[in-house]
Design a protein around this motif. Structure first.
Motif, PDB file in Angstrom:
ATOM      1  N   VAL A  48       0.871  -1.180   0.000  1.00  0.00           N
ATOM      2  CA  VAL A  48       0.000   0.000   0.000  1.00  0.00           C
ATOM      3  C   VAL A  48       0.902   1.221   0.000  1.00  0.00           C
ATOM      4  O   VAL A  48       1.761   1.354   0.870  1.00  0.00           O
ATOM      5  N   LYS A  49       0.703   2.109  -0.988  1.00  0.00           N
ATOM      6  CA  LYS A  49       1.515   3.328  -1.087  1.00  0.00           C
ATOM      7  C   LYS A  49       0.605   4.552  -1.048  1.00  0.00           C
ATOM      8  O   LYS A  49      -0.502   4.515  -1.593  1.00  0.00           O
ATOM      9  N   GLN A  50       1.109   5.640  -0.443  1.00  0.00           N
ATOM     10  CA  GLN A  50       0.322   6.858  -0.326  1.00  0.00           C
ATOM     11  C   GLN A  50       1.233   8.073  -0.419  1.00  0.00           C
ATOM     12  O   GLN A  50       2.182   8.192   0.353  1.00  0.00           O
ATOM     13  N   ARG A  51       0.952   8.968  -1.344  1.00  0.00           N
ATOM     14  CA  ARG A  51       1.649  10.248  -1.398  1.00  0.00           C
ATOM     15  C   ARG A  51       0.974  11.150  -0.371  1.00  0.00           C
ATOM     16  O   ARG A  51      -0.261  11.232  -0.328  1.00  0.00           O
ATOM     17  N   ILE A  52       1.748  11.817   0.453  1.00  0.00           N
ATOM     18  CA  ILE A  52       1.186  12.714   1.466  1.00  0.00           C
ATOM     19  C   ILE A  52       1.190  14.138   0.900  1.00  0.00           C
ATOM     20  O   ILE A  52       2.241  14.752   0.766  1.00  0.00           O
TER      21      ILE A  52
END
Length: 86
Positions: A48-52
């Motif tokens: 799971v990847k997320q750009r903040i």
């Protein structure tokens, strides 16, 4: 509260934020800018990847069940503020 700065090629290896020496319940990260590429925050080895984004708040349990890290920065500098709740 901690401030973090990741520059080109910097990353953070998989880890957890709570342990026997420093017990923490929740991690909170606030994105301070968007002028960078790469640097995605990830959980479970990258599953799971997320750009903040700038102004966004990411909160998650600090326990061993949420191993996480930061992908390498490709360009620019990524700034964020990090704090933990006990």
């Amino acid at each position: 509260v901690s401030q973090s700065r990741y520059q080109r090629t910097q990353s953070y290896a998989q880890h957890v934020d709570s342990g026997t020496r420093i017990p923490r319940a929740v991690t909170a990260i606030i994105g301070l800018n968007e002028e960078y590429t790469g640097g995605e925050f990830w959980f479970w080895g990258g599953a799971v990847k997320q750009r903040i984004e700038k102004g966004a708040l990411l909160m998650f349990p600090a326990s061993f069940q949420y191993p996480h890290g930061v992908q390498p920065i490709e360009s620019g500098t990524r700034y964020s503020v990090i704090t933990w709740f006990v």
